[in-house]
Design a protein around this motif. Structure first.
Motif, PDB file in Angstrom:
ATOM      1  N   PHE A 156       0.819  -1.215   0.000  1.00 56.29           N
ATOM      2  CA  PHE A 156       0.000   0.000   0.000  1.00 56.29           C
ATOM      3  C   PHE A 156       0.854   1.268   0.000  1.00 56.29           C
ATOM      4  O   PHE A 156       0.550   2.243  -0.676  1.00 56.29           O
ATOM      5  N   GLU A 157       1.921   1.265   0.788  1.00 55.94           N
ATOM      6  CA  GLU A 157       2.725   2.482   0.908  1.00 55.94           C
ATOM      7  C   GLU A 157       3.375   2.863  -0.417  1.00 55.94           C
ATOM      8  O   GLU A 157       3.516   4.046  -0.739  1.00 55.94           O
ATOM      9  N   THR A 158       3.723   1.867  -1.224  1.00 53.82           N
ATOM     10  CA  THR A 158       4.319   2.164  -2.527  1.00 53.82           C
ATOM     11  C   THR A 158       3.261   2.682  -3.486  1.00 53.82           C
ATOM     12  O   THR A 158       3.515   3.625  -4.259  1.00 53.82           O
ATOM     13  N   ILE A 159       2.082   2.078  -3.464  1.00 50.74           N
ATOM     14  CA  ILE A 159       0.975   2.564  -4.293  1.00 50.74           C
ATOM     15  C   ILE A 159       0.620   3.996  -3.893  1.00 50.74           C
ATOM     16  O   ILE A 159       0.400   4.874  -4.737  1.00 50.74           O
ATOM     17  N   ARG A 160       0.597   4.240  -2.592  1.00 53.73           N
ATOM     18  CA  ARG A 160       0.218   5.557  -2.060  1.00 53.73           C
ATOM     19  C   ARG A 160       1.129   6.658  -2.599  1.00 53.73           C
ATOM     20  O   ARG A 160       0.647   7.714  -3.040  1.00 53.73           O
ATOM     21  N   VAL A 161       2.423   6.428  -2.569  1.00 47.64           N
ATOM     22  CA  VAL A 161       3.376   7.476  -2.953  1.00 47.64           C
ATOM     23  C   VAL A 161       3.715   7.440  -4.446  1.00 47.64           C
ATOM     24  O   VAL A 161       3.685   8.469  -5.128  1.00 47.64           O
ATOM     25  N   SER A 162       4.021   6.250  -4.965  1.00 49.39           N
ATOM     26  CA  SER A 162       4.524   6.158  -6.340  1.00 49.39           C
ATOM     27  C   SER A 162       3.432   6.233  -7.396  1.00 49.39           C
ATOM     28  O   SER A 162       3.728   6.573  -8.552  1.00 49.39           O
ATOM     29  N   VAL A 163       2.192   5.911  -7.027  1.00 51.22           N
ATOM     30  CA  VAL A 163       1.108   5.912  -8.012  1.00 51.22           C
ATOM     31  C   VAL A 163       0.067   6.989  -7.700  1.00 51.22           C
ATOM     32  O   VAL A 163      -0.168   7.887  -8.512  1.00 51.22           O
ATOM     33  N   ALA A 164      -0.562   6.927  -6.526  1.00 50.16           N
ATOM     34  CA  ALA A 164      -1.633   7.876  -6.217  1.00 50.16           C
ATOM     35  C   ALA A 164      -1.111   9.305  -6.108  1.00 50.16           C
ATOM     36  O   ALA A 164      -1.674  10.233  -6.703  1.00 50.16           O
ATOM     37  N   TYR A 165      -0.042   9.498  -5.349  1.00 54.91           N
ATOM     38  CA  TYR A 165       0.480  10.843  -5.100  1.00 54.91           C
ATOM     39  C   TYR A 165       1.033  11.480  -6.371  1.00 54.91           C
ATOM     40  O   TYR A 165       0.812  12.668  -6.639  1.00 54.91           O
ATOM     41  N   THR A 166       1.745  10.691  -7.168  1.00 52.16           N
ATOM     42  CA  THR A 166       2.330  11.227  -8.401  1.00 52.16           C
ATOM     43  C   THR A 166       1.345  11.221  -9.565  1.00 52.16           C
ATOM     44  O   THR A 166       1.618  11.830 -10.601  1.00 52.16           O
ATOM     45  N   GLN A 167       0.231  10.528  -9.402  1.00 45.30           N
ATOM     46  CA  GLN A 167      -0.762  10.322 -10.462  1.00 45.30           C
ATOM     47  C   GLN A 167      -0.147   9.648 -11.686  1.00 45.30           C
ATOM     48  O   GLN A 167      -0.581   9.873 -12.819  1.00 45.30           O
ATOM     49  N   ALA A 168       0.855   8.823 -11.449  1.00 42.36           N
ATOM     50  CA  ALA A 168       1.446   8.061 -12.550  1.00 42.36           C
ATOM     51  C   ALA A 168       0.399   7.117 -13.120  1.00 42.36           C
ATOM     52  O   ALA A 168      -0.250   6.382 -12.380  1.00 42.36           O
ATOM     53  N   PRO A 169       0.196   7.106 -14.432  1.00 43.57           N
ATOM     54  CA  PRO A 169      -0.879   6.305 -15.036  1.00 43.57           C
ATOM     55  C   PRO A 169      -0.580   4.808 -15.082  1.00 43.57           C
ATOM     56  O   PRO A 169      -0.552   4.179 -16.139  1.00 43.57           O
ATOM     57  N   VAL A 170      -0.367   4.238 -13.905  1.00 44.25           N
ATOM     58  CA  VAL A 170      -0.133   2.802 -13.772  1.00 44.25           C
ATOM     59  C   VAL A 170      -1.476   2.078 -13.746  1.00 44.25           C
ATOM     60  O   VAL A 170      -2.425   2.529 -13.075  1.00 44.25           O
ATOM     61  N   LYS A 171      -1.562   0.972 -14.433  1.00 40.59           N
ATOM     62  CA  LYS A 171      -2.762   0.142 -14.410  1.00 40.59           C
ATOM     63  C   LYS A 171      -2.502  -1.014 -13.444  1.00 40.59           C
ATOM     64  O   LYS A 171      -1.821  -1.995 -13.773  1.00 40.59           O
ATOM     65  N   LEU A 172      -2.987  -0.866 -12.224  1.00 36.10           N
ATOM     66  CA  LEU A 172      -2.825  -1.900 -11.198  1.00 36.10           C
ATOM     67  C   LEU A 172      -3.868  -2.981 -11.427  1.00 36.10           C
ATOM     68  O   LEU A 172      -5.066  -2.692 -11.561  1.00 36.10           O
TER      69      LEU A 172
END
Length: 308
Positions: free
Chosen positions: A85-101
């Motif tokens: 969760f912590e990686t998703i929180r910072v690396s994806v949600a916070y940066t809004q990187a368009p990752v498809k989880l």
């Protein structure tokens, strides 16, 4: 159309889309055979990355790839993916990187593998984060269209997919529309809101309720976040009673999202059906029956809710 797991439909869609879109890449944490990306990896080896049992690394790599113009699908069992969760929180949600989880093997219906492999808290976790929509398709047709939508979506997204086969609830003319719920069966006495695995069971439960003179409106909430407030409120206003059904913990999932909406906008009697404790190993159909997520269990809960 024969029943098919949404993870299998995902793998097929990815292979087809990847043939014409070289931006698409996959990342796996040693589970590509289970997440159904193995064929994509064999077909396009330079666009597939197996990082081993290192989900945080996988998510971080996906964020980097996304920010350089690729369309990365980062795939694992939902419980392992959300466990980072912590990686998703910072690396994806916070940066809004368009990752498809992509979280597969969701809910108790994965069966014999037991609780340690079951995604039962994933919706609750992702709902808590800004910027990441949640989509849970209900059959092959919806899954493939949702994957195609995800490729073009400019931000991150979480796709929630099943291990078990799903019966078709849509015809060939169906078109997935992000953010919109879909009334599959009209009714006037109670609203059943569901997506993914339990949706077919809700339709079957509605038939049982109809035999007792009750009209259940069945709504497919494929987009769990953001909710289609207009459709849900419209149905709730018509029937006056709402039941949510999900293969997920009852806390923080679809039922929680609907409860928040109704309590703030239009207080309506609500019953949430889902997993109330930990999952366990067992036959998938038996586990659905135990947790009241099979057609008989859903119908029985609705009858009790309506004091019938």
């Amino acid at each position: 159309m024969p029943a098919k797991a949404s993870r299998a439909a995902f793998g097929e869609a990815l292979l087809e889309l990847g043939a014409t879109d070289e931006r698409i890449v996959t990342l796996d944490a040693d589970l590509s055979k289970s997440t159904m990306t193995a064929k994509f990896a064999r077909t396009y080896p330079s666009r597939a990355f197996n990082v081993g049992i290192a989900e945080s690394t996988m998510i971080g790599m996906a964020a980097g790839l996304a920010l350089t113009g690729r369309v990365p699908f980062a795939c694992s069992f939902a419980c392992f993916l959300i466990g980072r969760f912590e990686t998703i929180r910072v690396s994806v949600a916070y940066t809004q990187a368009p990752v498809k989880l992509v979280g597969t093997h969701v809910g108790v219906a994965i069966g014999e593998d037991g609780y340690t492999q079951m995604g039962l808290e994933d919706i609750a976790c992702i709902r808590a984060l800004p910027n990441i929509p949640i989509v849970q398709p209900a059959d092959e047709i919806e899954t493939k269209q949702a994957v195609a939508w995800a490729v073009e979506h400019p931000g991150p997204v979480y796709l929630r997919l099943t291990r078990q086969n799903l019966e078709s609830v849509h015809g060939d003319d169906y078109r997935f529309r992000f953010g919109l719920a879909e009334v599959l069966r009209p009714g006037q006495d109670v609203t059943l809101l569901a997506s993914g695995g339990p949706l077919w069971n809700c339709l079957e439960a509605a038939k049982r309720l109809a035999a007792q003179g009750l009209g259940a409106e069945v709504v497919n909430v494929a987009t769990i976040k953001p909710l289609d407030e207009e459709t849900i409120l419209g149905s709730a206003g018509k029937t006056g009673r709402v039941v949510t059904v999900e293969d997920h913990g009852v806390h923080g999932g679809l039922g929680g999202a609907v409860a928040e909406l109704l309590s703030e906008v239009m207080p309506t009697p609500l019953r949430r059906l889902g997993v109330t404790g930990f999952g366990e190993s067992g036959d998938p159909k038996g586990l659905y029956a135990k947790h009241g997520l099979d057609p008989d269990g859903i119908a029985e809960s609705v009858l009790k809710f309506l004091h019938r």
